[in-house]
Design an enzyme around this catalytic site. Structure first.
Site, short mmCIF file in Angstrom:
data_model
loop_
_atom_site.label_atom_id
_atom_site.label_comp_id
_atom_site.label_asym_id
_atom_site.label_seq_id
_atom_site.Cartn_x
_atom_site.Cartn_y
_atom_site.Cartn_z
N GLY A 8 0.79 -1.23 0.00
CA GLY A 8 0.00 0.00 0.00
C GLY A 8 0.82 1.28 0.00
N ILE A 59 5.63 -9.53 2.96
CA ILE A 59 4.54 -10.51 2.79
C ILE A 59 5.07 -11.95 2.83
CG2 ILE A 59 2.95 -8.96 1.55
CD1 ILE A 59 3.76 -10.54 -1.05
N SER A 82 7.67 -4.90 -9.44
CA SER A 82 6.75 -4.58 -10.55
C SER A 82 7.40 -4.11 -11.84
CB SER A 82 5.77 -3.50 -10.07
OG SER A 82 6.45 -2.27 -9.89
N THR A 121 -1.79 -8.58 -13.66
CA THR A 121 -1.43 -7.75 -14.82
C THR A 121 -1.81 -8.42 -16.14
OG1 THR A 121 0.50 -6.94 -16.03
CG2 THR A 121 0.89 -8.79 -14.60
N ASP A 122 -2.06 -7.58 -17.16
CA ASP A 122 -2.31 -8.12 -18.51
C ASP A 122 -1.09 -8.86 -19.05
OD1 ASP A 122 -0.66 -5.89 -18.98
OD2 ASP A 122 -2.05 -4.89 -20.35
N GLU A 123 0.09 -8.60 -18.47
CA GLU A 123 1.32 -9.20 -19.01
C GLU A 123 1.34 -10.72 -18.85
OE1 GLU A 123 5.02 -7.27 -18.36
OE2 GLU A 123 4.14 -5.27 -18.42
N TYR A 145 9.29 -10.97 -14.75
CA TYR A 145 8.22 -10.30 -14.01
C TYR A 145 6.88 -10.97 -14.29
CZ TYR A 145 4.39 -7.00 -13.28
OH TYR A 145 3.18 -6.44 -12.92
N LYS A 149 4.32 -13.13 -11.86
CA LYS A 149 2.92 -12.74 -11.61
C LYS A 149 1.98 -13.89 -12.01
CE LYS A 149 1.45 -9.29 -10.32
NZ LYS A 149 1.19 -8.81 -8.94
N TYR A 202 12.87 2.60 -26.32
CA TYR A 202 13.37 1.27 -26.69
C TYR A 202 12.98 0.89 -28.11
CZ TYR A 202 14.02 0.46 -21.62
OH TYR A 202 14.39 0.53 -20.31
N ARG A 209 0.77 0.02 -25.73
CA ARG A 209 0.29 -0.24 -24.37
C ARG A 209 -1.11 0.35 -24.23
NH1 ARG A 209 3.83 -3.28 -24.88
NH2 ARG A 209 5.59 -3.75 -23.51
P1 NAD Z 1 5.11 -0.44 -7.11
O1 NAD Z 1 6.40 -1.07 -7.49
O2 NAD Z 1 4.91 1.02 -7.24
O3 NAD Z 1 4.75 -0.82 -5.61
C1 NAD Z 1 4.97 -2.10 -5.06
C2 NAD Z 1 4.88 -1.97 -3.54
O4 NAD Z 1 5.06 -3.30 -2.97
C3 NAD Z 1 5.97 -1.08 -2.93
O5 NAD Z 1 5.40 -0.22 -1.97
C4 NAD Z 1 6.93 -2.08 -2.28
O6 NAD Z 1 7.62 -1.54 -1.16
C5 NAD Z 1 5.98 -3.19 -1.89
N1 NAD Z 1 6.64 -4.51 -1.74
C6 NAD Z 1 7.52 -5.09 -2.60
N2 NAD Z 1 7.91 -6.28 -2.12
C7 NAD Z 1 7.26 -6.46 -0.93
C8 NAD Z 1 7.23 -7.49 0.02
N3 NAD Z 1 7.96 -8.61 -0.12
N4 NAD Z 1 6.44 -7.36 1.11
C9 NAD Z 1 5.70 -6.23 1.29
N5 NAD Z 1 5.70 -5.21 0.41
C10 NAD Z 1 6.46 -5.32 -0.69
O7 NAD Z 1 4.02 -1.24 -7.96
P2 NAD Z 1 2.66 -0.74 -8.62
O8 NAD Z 1 2.94 -0.22 -9.97
O9 NAD Z 1 1.93 0.08 -7.63
O10 NAD Z 1 1.92 -2.14 -8.80
C11 NAD Z 1 1.13 -2.67 -7.74
C12 NAD Z 1 0.59 -4.03 -8.18
O11 NAD Z 1 -0.18 -3.90 -9.37
C13 NAD Z 1 1.68 -5.05 -8.49
O12 NAD Z 1 1.23 -6.30 -8.01
C14 NAD Z 1 1.76 -5.05 -10.00
O13 NAD Z 1 2.17 -6.31 -10.48
C15 NAD Z 1 0.32 -4.77 -10.37
N6 NAD Z 1 0.11 -4.08 -11.65
C16 NAD Z 1 0.75 -2.90 -11.92
C17 NAD Z 1 0.48 -2.23 -13.11
C18 NAD Z 1 1.16 -0.92 -13.46
O14 NAD Z 1 1.00 -0.45 -14.58
N7 NAD Z 1 1.90 -0.30 -12.56
C19 NAD Z 1 -0.44 -2.77 -14.02
C20 NAD Z 1 -1.06 -3.99 -13.71
C21 NAD Z 1 -0.79 -4.62 -12.51
O1 DAU Z 2 0.91 -3.97 -18.61
C1 DAU Z 2 0.90 -3.85 -17.23
C2 DAU Z 2 2.32 -3.64 -16.74
O2 DAU Z 2 2.67 -2.32 -17.13
C3 DAU Z 2 2.48 -3.83 -15.25
O3 DAU Z 2 2.18 -5.16 -14.91
C4 DAU Z 2 3.91 -3.48 -14.82
O4 DAU Z 2 4.03 -3.56 -13.41
C5 DAU Z 2 4.23 -2.08 -15.28
O5 DAU Z 2 5.58 -1.78 -14.99
C6 DAU Z 2 3.98 -1.92 -16.78
O6 DAU Z 2 4.94 -2.69 -17.55
P1 DAU Z 2 5.59 -2.11 -18.91
O7 DAU Z 2 6.84 -2.82 -19.17
O8 DAU Z 2 4.57 -2.06 -19.99
O9 DAU Z 2 5.84 -0.58 -18.42
P2 DAU Z 2 7.10 0.40 -18.60
O10 DAU Z 2 6.64 1.73 -18.09
O11 DAU Z 2 8.35 -0.17 -18.06
O12 DAU Z 2 7.24 0.49 -20.18
C7 DAU Z 2 6.18 0.91 -21.01
C8 DAU Z 2 6.63 0.80 -22.45
O13 DAU Z 2 7.66 1.78 -22.67
C9 DAU Z 2 7.23 -0.53 -22.80
O14 DAU Z 2 6.90 -0.87 -24.13
C10 DAU Z 2 8.74 -0.29 -22.71
C11 DAU Z 2 8.88 1.16 -23.12
N1 DAU Z 2 9.98 1.89 -22.46
C12 DAU Z 2 10.09 1.85 -21.10
C13 DAU Z 2 11.09 2.52 -20.45
C14 DAU Z 2 11.22 2.45 -18.94
C15 DAU Z 2 10.88 2.64 -23.23
O15 DAU Z 2 10.76 2.71 -24.47
N2 DAU Z 2 11.88 3.30 -22.58
C16 DAU Z 2 12.05 3.26 -21.22
O16 DAU Z 2 13.02 3.87 -20.71
#
Ligand code: NAD
Ligand code: DAU
Length: 332
Positions: A8, A59, A82, A121-123, A145, A149, A202, A209
């Site tokens: 959180g 956790i 993440s 995640t959709d991934e 990753y 998941k 990249y 996305r």
């Molecule tokens: P984030 O990396 O910003 O936050 C993750 C949090 O989990 C942090 O506060 C970290 O300290 C905590 N954490 C990590 N390991 C831990 C552990 N062992 N015990 C307790 N806490 C721990 O991630 P986010 O982007 O907020 O993503 C949250 C969730 O949503 C993740 O499960 C991720 O897979 C999922 N998700 C993210 C996205 C996205 O676009 N960011 C999309 C789809 C799903």
């Molecule tokens: O799809 C959901 C996922 O989205 C979540 O599950 C992940 O936690 C979250 O990190 C995110 O993953 P992506 O890999 O899609 O996100 P990211 O922001 O790292 O990258 C988005 C796109 O941009 C991807 O195609 C890679 C590209 N990219 C990313 C970075 C960091 C670049 O081109 N340059 C960069 O420096």
């Protein structure tokens, strides 16, 4: 209701806690967070202290988790490693937290008889050239990753099937909005643009996305937590699909910069070309995205402009070292 929200203090988890405490004035929330590099206590500042308890912990710690879960009505698990790029460089922590940590939470939910909502995640579906993934699409993760998941998701299904645990899964597309760590594309581009630093794109930048404003996702989570059917998966996809280059160009416009900051760098290993989710099941519960990319990206850029006190400390220390490892050679 008293909720345990793991992870959180991260980006989406803290947004969820904020929305929950604002929209349910009698609810209480316990946050369990390990405060890794991605966890930030500042994300929870200003929230009502009488209804929010913060516990620093892992956790994967069975004893701590069992005690906290037994004292709550439901668990929402955001805790995870993440970032895809970090999973390619150093996968160990991903397998530990995203797989083993999920298992520890499920055991505790089973023993305490409470609902477990897994944030996924959709991934986990891998990449799709045309059309969109539904909840019955096969899992085909590509990165360490997404594989970890998917491992967590399979454990959720196994605990449901074997012990009848009251568990569900939400799978979201790419979230963006306030308080996202600058390792991720959108905040990285905003902050680099504001500082007139080079922007690493990249490969050809044509990867697509499916962008979802974080507040829309948080509303979907509440609907599923309250009205979702145990054992089911709910996809939550954003309203707009965009190639990365278009996202970067729009941010450059909003920050008054031009494309000369863009550097096309070596591609991410195993880079997924496109994600896309069909969200009919969560829409049947009454959910609809309210914030399109045009509005959401303006609000996000404005939030980063207005909050240097939040991101200033994050751009030094651990992040600088990570940035150098990840981009130093690529950016030359
Ligand atoms: P984030 O990396 O910003 O936050 C993750 C949090 O989990 C942090 O506060 C970290 O300290 C905590 N954490 C990590 N390991 C831990 C552990 N062992 N015990 C307790 N806490 C721990 O991630 P986010 O982007 O907020 O993503 C949250 C969730 O949503 C993740 O499960 C991720 O897979 C999922 N998700 C993210 C996205 C996205 O676009 N960011 C999309 C789809 C799903
Ligand atoms: O799809 C959901 C996922 O989205 C979540 O599950 C992940 O936690 C979250 O990190 C995110 O993953 P992506 O890999 O899609 O996100 P990211 O922001 O790292 O990258 C988005 C796109 O941009 C991807 O195609 C890679 C590209 N990219 C990313 C970075 C960091 C670049 O081109 N340059 C960069 O420096």
């Amino acid at each position: 209701m008293k909720l345990l929200v793991t992870g959180g203090a991260g980006f989406i988890g803290s947004s969820y806690v904020r929305n929950r405490l604002e929209s349910r004035p009698t609810d209480r929330v316990v946050v369990l967070d390990k405060l890794t590099y991605a966890g930030n206590p500042a994300n929870l500042e200003g929230l009502p202290e009488d209804r929010l308890e913060f516990v620093e912990g892992d956790i994967c710690d069975r004893e701590a988790v069992a005690g906290l879960v037994a004292d709550c009505d439901a668990v929402v698990n955001f805790a995870a490693e993440s970032h895809v790029d970090r999973s390619i460089a150093e996968p160990d922590a991903f397998i530990q937290t995203d797989v083993f940590g999920t298992f520890v939470l499920l055991e505790a939910a089973r023993d305490a008889g409470v609902r477990h909502l897994q944030i996924s995640t959709d991934e986990v579906y891998g990449s799709i050239a045309e059309g969109s993934f539904t909840e019955s699409s096969p899992l085909d993760p590509s990165s360490p990753y997404s594989a970890s998941k998917a491992g967590g998701d399979l454990l959720v299904s196994a605990f449901r099937h074997t012990w009848g645990v009251d568990s569900l899964i939400v799978r979201a597309s790419n979230n963006y909005g306030p308080r996202q760590h600058p390792e991720k594309l959108i905040p990285l581009v905003i902050l680099n643009a504001l500082h007139e630093d080079a922007i690493p794109l990249y490969g050809d930048g044509r990867q697509v996305r499916n962008w979802l404003f974080v507040e829309d996702f948080c509303r979907a989570i509440d609907l599923v937590l309250e009205d979702g059917e145990a054992g089911k998966v709910y996809n939550v996809g954003g309203p707009d699909e965009l190639p990365n280059i278009d996202v970067v160009s729009r941010i450059l416009e909003l920050t008054g910069r031009d494309d000369s900051l863009i550097r096309r760098v070596e591609d991410r290993l195993g880079h997924d070309p496109r994600y896309s989710l069909a969200s009919e099941r969560v829409e049947a519960l009454g959910w609809k995205a309210q914030v399109g990319f045009a509005e959401g990206i303006e609000r996000t850029v404005e939030w980063y402009r207005q909050n240097p006190g939040w991101w200033g400390p994050l751009r030094s220390g651990e992040y600088r070292e990570y940035y150098e490892r990840q981009y130093g050679r690529k950016l030359g």
